[in-house]
Design a protein around this motif. Structure first.
Motif, PDB file in Angstrom:
ATOM      1  N   VAL A  68       0.862  -1.188   0.000  1.00  0.00           N
ATOM      2  CA  VAL A  68       0.000   0.000   0.000  1.00  0.00           C
ATOM      3  C   VAL A  68       0.896   1.236   0.000  1.00  0.00           C
ATOM      4  O   VAL A  68       1.850   1.317   0.776  1.00  0.00           O
ATOM      5  CB  VAL A  68      -0.887   0.004   1.275  1.00  0.00           C
ATOM      6  N   LEU A  69       0.573   2.187  -0.880  1.00  0.00           N
ATOM      7  CA  LEU A  69       1.343   3.434  -0.969  1.00  0.00           C
ATOM      8  C   LEU A  69       0.418   4.579  -0.569  1.00  0.00           C
ATOM      9  O   LEU A  69      -0.630   4.764  -1.182  1.00  0.00           O
ATOM     10  CB  LEU A  69       1.806   3.608  -2.421  1.00  0.00           C
ATOM     11  N   ILE A  70       0.799   5.315   0.467  1.00  0.00           N
ATOM     12  CA  ILE A  70      -0.091   6.387   0.949  1.00  0.00           C
ATOM     13  C   ILE A  70       0.688   7.681   1.089  1.00  0.00           C
ATOM     14  O   ILE A  70       1.716   7.714   1.772  1.00  0.00           O
ATOM     15  CB  ILE A  70      -0.697   6.025   2.331  1.00  0.00           C
ATOM     16  N   ASP A  71       0.213   8.724   0.443  1.00  0.00           N
ATOM     17  CA  ASP A  71       0.864  10.019   0.632  1.00  0.00           C
ATOM     18  C   ASP A  71       0.694  10.456   2.084  1.00  0.00           C
ATOM     19  O   ASP A  71      -0.357  10.235   2.689  1.00  0.00           O
ATOM     20  CB  ASP A  71       0.224  11.061  -0.295  1.00  0.00           C
ATOM     21  N   LYS A  72       1.725  11.115   2.598  1.00  0.00           N
ATOM     22  CA  LYS A  72       1.702  11.420   4.042  1.00  0.00           C
ATOM     23  C   LYS A  72       0.613  12.431   4.422  1.00  0.00           C
ATOM     24  O   LYS A  72       0.222  12.520   5.572  1.00  0.00           O
ATOM     25  CB  LYS A  72       3.070  11.831   4.567  1.00  0.00           C
ATOM     26  N   SER A  73       0.084  13.162   3.449  1.00  0.00           N
ATOM     27  CA  SER A  73      -0.971  14.130   3.772  1.00  0.00           C
ATOM     28  C   SER A  73      -2.366  13.490   3.778  1.00  0.00           C
ATOM     29  O   SER A  73      -3.349  14.158   4.115  1.00  0.00           O
ATOM     30  CB  SER A  73      -0.937  15.275   2.755  1.00  0.00           C
ATOM     31  N   ALA A  74      -2.481  12.220   3.388  1.00  0.00           N
ATOM     32  CA  ALA A  74      -3.805  11.575   3.359  1.00  0.00           C
ATOM     33  C   ALA A  74      -4.245  11.237   4.781  1.00  0.00           C
ATOM     34  O   ALA A  74      -3.415  10.968   5.651  1.00  0.00           O
ATOM     35  CB  ALA A  74      -3.741  10.305   2.510  1.00  0.00           C
ATOM     36  N   ARG A  75      -5.594  11.265   5.020  1.00  0.00           N
ATOM     37  CA  ARG A  75      -6.111  10.939   6.354  1.00  0.00           C
ATOM     38  C   ARG A  75      -6.973   9.684   6.278  1.00  0.00           C
ATOM     39  O   ARG A  75      -7.868   9.576   5.439  1.00  0.00           O
ATOM     40  CB  ARG A  75      -6.960  12.101   6.887  1.00  0.00           C
ATOM     41  N   ILE A  76      -6.693   8.749   7.163  1.00  0.00           N
ATOM     42  CA  ILE A  76      -7.396   7.465   7.125  1.00  0.00           C
ATOM     43  C   ILE A  76      -8.179   7.295   8.434  1.00  0.00           C
ATOM     44  O   ILE A  76      -7.602   7.395   9.524  1.00  0.00           O
ATOM     45  CB  ILE A  76      -6.393   6.281   7.021  1.00  0.00           C
ATOM     46  N   GLY A  77      -9.476   6.997   8.319  1.00  0.00           N
ATOM     47  CA  GLY A  77     -10.312   6.846   9.513  1.00  0.00           C
ATOM     48  C   GLY A  77     -10.117   5.502  10.208  1.00  0.00           C
ATOM     49  O   GLY A  77      -9.344   4.655   9.768  1.00  0.00           O
ATOM     50  N   GLU A  78     -10.890   5.326  11.258  1.00  0.00           N
ATOM     51  CA  GLU A  78     -10.816   4.091  12.071  1.00  0.00           C
ATOM     52  C   GLU A  78     -11.433   2.914  11.323  1.00  0.00           C
ATOM     53  O   GLU A  78     -12.349   3.094  10.526  1.00  0.00           O
ATOM     54  CB  GLU A  78     -11.654   4.284  13.344  1.00  0.00           C
TER      55      GLU A  78
ATOM     56  N   ILE B 218      -2.851   5.748  -2.543  1.00  0.00           N
ATOM     57  CA  ILE B 218      -3.701   6.844  -2.050  1.00  0.00           C
ATOM     58  C   ILE B 218      -2.899   8.148  -2.162  1.00  0.00           C
ATOM     59  O   ILE B 218      -1.834   8.285  -1.553  1.00  0.00           O
ATOM     60  CB  ILE B 218      -4.121   6.590  -0.588  1.00  0.00           C
ATOM     61  N   GLY B 219      -3.420   9.086  -2.954  1.00  0.00           N
ATOM     62  CA  GLY B 219      -2.670  10.301  -3.264  1.00  0.00           C
ATOM     63  C   GLY B 219      -2.763  11.368  -2.188  1.00  0.00           C
ATOM     64  O   GLY B 219      -3.453  11.194  -1.170  1.00  0.00           O
ATOM     65  N   PRO B 220      -2.115  12.527  -2.420  1.00  0.00           N
ATOM     66  CA  PRO B 220      -2.089  13.613  -1.457  1.00  0.00           C
ATOM     67  C   PRO B 220      -3.495  14.124  -1.128  1.00  0.00           C
ATOM     68  O   PRO B 220      -4.371  14.149  -1.990  1.00  0.00           O
ATOM     69  CB  PRO B 220      -1.297  14.717  -2.166  1.00  0.00           C
ATOM     70  N   ASN B 221      -3.673  14.521   0.120  1.00  0.00           N
ATOM     71  CA  ASN B 221      -4.913  15.151   0.611  1.00  0.00           C
ATOM     72  C   ASN B 221      -6.173  14.302   0.462  1.00  0.00           C
ATOM     73  O   ASN B 221      -7.279  14.841   0.465  1.00  0.00           O
ATOM     74  CB  ASN B 221      -5.149  16.509  -0.077  1.00  0.00           C
ATOM     75  N   CYS B 222      -6.023  13.010   0.292  1.00  0.00           N
ATOM     76  CA  CYS B 222      -7.225  12.158   0.261  1.00  0.00           C
ATOM     77  C   CYS B 222      -7.761  12.035   1.690  1.00  0.00           C
ATOM     78  O   CYS B 222      -6.991  12.057   2.655  1.00  0.00           O
ATOM     79  CB  CYS B 222      -6.887  10.753  -0.249  1.00  0.00           C
ATOM     80  N   VAL B 223      -9.075  11.903   1.794  1.00  0.00           N
ATOM     81  CA  VAL B 223      -9.682  11.666   3.109  1.00  0.00           C
ATOM     82  C   VAL B 223     -10.486  10.378   3.025  1.00  0.00           C
ATOM     83  O   VAL B 223     -11.380  10.243   2.176  1.00  0.00           O
ATOM     84  CB  VAL B 223     -10.604  12.842   3.516  1.00  0.00           C
ATOM     85  N   ILE B 224     -10.162   9.425   3.880  1.00  0.00           N
ATOM     86  CA  ILE B 224     -10.863   8.146   3.904  1.00  0.00           C
ATOM     87  C   ILE B 224     -11.578   8.085   5.254  1.00  0.00           C
ATOM     88  O   ILE B 224     -10.923   8.068   6.304  1.00  0.00           O
ATOM     89  CB  ILE B 224      -9.855   6.950   3.834  1.00  0.00           C
ATOM     90  N   GLU B 225     -12.916   8.085   5.211  1.00  0.00           N
ATOM     91  CA  GLU B 225     -13.669   8.034   6.477  1.00  0.00           C
ATOM     92  C   GLU B 225     -13.546   6.635   7.091  1.00  0.00           C
ATOM     93  O   GLU B 225     -12.892   5.769   6.524  1.00  0.00           O
ATOM     94  CB  GLU B 225     -15.145   8.378   6.221  1.00  0.00           C
ATOM     95  N   SER B 226     -14.254   6.396   8.183  1.00  0.00           N
ATOM     96  CA  SER B 226     -14.051   5.125   8.899  1.00  0.00           C
ATOM     97  C   SER B 226     -14.740   3.934   8.217  1.00  0.00           C
ATOM     98  O   SER B 226     -15.686   4.089   7.447  1.00  0.00           O
ATOM     99  CB  SER B 226     -14.561   5.264  10.331  1.00  0.00           C
TER     100      SER B 226
END
Ligand code: GDD
Length: 357
Positions: free
Chosen positions: A255-265, A275-283
């Protein structure tokens, strides 16, 4: 040594992504296609890269301004007034390509990903003493490619057939070449196909040699191969540069995730996800075999599998996106919608499910 990258194709097979972004700038593993090639060329000490373009020149030039500085390499554009095919652009850039040194130069198709073993290719080219080298790979279905019949010991090419109608062999042209300047004497400044018009003539003169590529190779210019190519590329990163991949108990496989992405619970992420920059993944989201480009928002309990989600798109809560669905830039998929094998145009709002077989 110099290189030219052919970036002129319209990228029709990657629509709807290429409806808003030129193909060379479409992201693959969190960076534009073209950057993978530029970085590989820089890594072997190429002094100048020429991009052969024929449309959306303004967008490309803007991109180049930033990249030249960041990468630390001279990059220029050679702009066609009509599409010159896969060989004509070399004639147009002739003076810049050869310069005073009269050294061999690289030619790359822009929609390929591999380990770019370009140093090995230079050694191969010097050794065989012919006029041109091409890199070949073995694939299961060669019908969509240029097929190469070669002497297995010397690499001398005996036949080159572009997209043959019947089975000829499994070795195919990867779209990576190293040419002596004399190849330019074979190309006139007019629309010309390297594969159909130039290679057959070099073969007749017994001066074309092929080297089998090491590692993986994929043409990522169409969605199915893009997704398989991501899996191969992430596996390559795992073996060569694993620190670039996400490492935590919650991720499955590569899995490759940009450090600015946010991943929920409570999310299940992987394998083979970018997953690119500034992505938001809810829970409680489930992601596998997919790419989310910059700024994508995934609602809670949504599932995305085997799909590509374009820049700044939104996938609603509990939506399901799978079966090679490609979503263009800035689209909105409403809550609970199911998309199977769908192609979603940029900036559209999807209110009802689409299930293609
Ligand atoms: N500058 C410029 N001008 N570039 C062009 C033009 C043009 O008129 N037409 C195509 N290109 C670029 C494309 O952007 C791509 O990078 C490359 O040339 C190959 O063009 P395609 O026409 O898309 O060929 P293909 O992908 O179907 O097949 C080619 O690649 C295969 C490997 O992926 C061929 O080279 C095959 O022999 C090869 O096996």
């Amino acid at each position: 040594m110099k290189a030219i990258i052919l970036v002129g194709g319209l990228g029709a097979r990657l629509r709807p992504l290429t409806l808003t972004v030129p193909k060379p700038l479409v992201d693959f593993a969190n960076k534009p296609f073209i950057l993978h090639q530029i970085e590989a060329l820089k890594a072997i000490g190429i002094s100048e890269v020429i991009l052969a373009i024929n449309y959306q020149a303004g967008v490309m030039l803007n991109f180049l301004k930033n990249i030249e500085e960041n990468v630390g390499l001279k990059i220029s554009c050679s702009q066609e007034t009509e599409p010159l095919g896969t060989a004509g652009p070399l004639a147009l850039a002739r003076e810049r390509l050869v310069g005073r040194a009269k050294e061999p130069f690289f030619v790359l198709n822009s929609d390929i990903i591999c380990e770019f073993p370009l140093k090995d290719m230079i050694a191969f080219h010097k050794h065989h003493g012919g006029e041109a080298s091409i890199m070949v790979a073995e694939v299961e279905d060669p019908s969509k490619y240029g097929v190469v019949i070669m002497d297995e010991k010397t690499g001398k090419v005996e036949k080159f057939i572009e997209k043959p109608q019947k089975f000829m062999g499994v070795k195919i042209n990867t779209g990576i070449y190293l040419f002596n300047p004399s190849v330019l004497d074979r190309i006139q400044l007019k629309p010309t196909s390297m594969e159909k018009e130039v290679f057959p003539k070099i073969v007749d003169d017994k001066k074309l040699y092929a080297m089998v590529i090491s590692g993986f190779w994929m043409n990522i210019g169409q969605p199915k191969n893009y997704i398989s190519g991501l899996s191969l590329y992430l596996d390559f990163l795992r073996h060569t540069c694993s620190s670039k991949l996400a490492s935590s108990g919650n991720f499955i496989g590569n899995v490759l995730i940009d450090k600015s992405a946010r991943i929920g619970e409570g999310c299940s992420i992987g394998p083979d996800v970018a997953i690119g920059p500034n992505c938001v993944i809810e829970s409680n989201v489930d992601l596998s075999h997919c790419t989310l480009m910059k700024g994508v928002h995934i609602g809670g309990r949504a599932k995305v599998c085997n799909s590509i989600i374009g820049w700044n798109s939104t996938i609603g809560n509990s939506a399901q996106v799978y079966g090679l669905t490609i979503i263009g830039e800035g689209a909105n998929v409403n809550d609970g919608v199911e998309l199977k094998g769908a192609t979603i145009f940029p900036h559209s709002v999807v209110k009802a499910s689409i299930r293609n077989s």
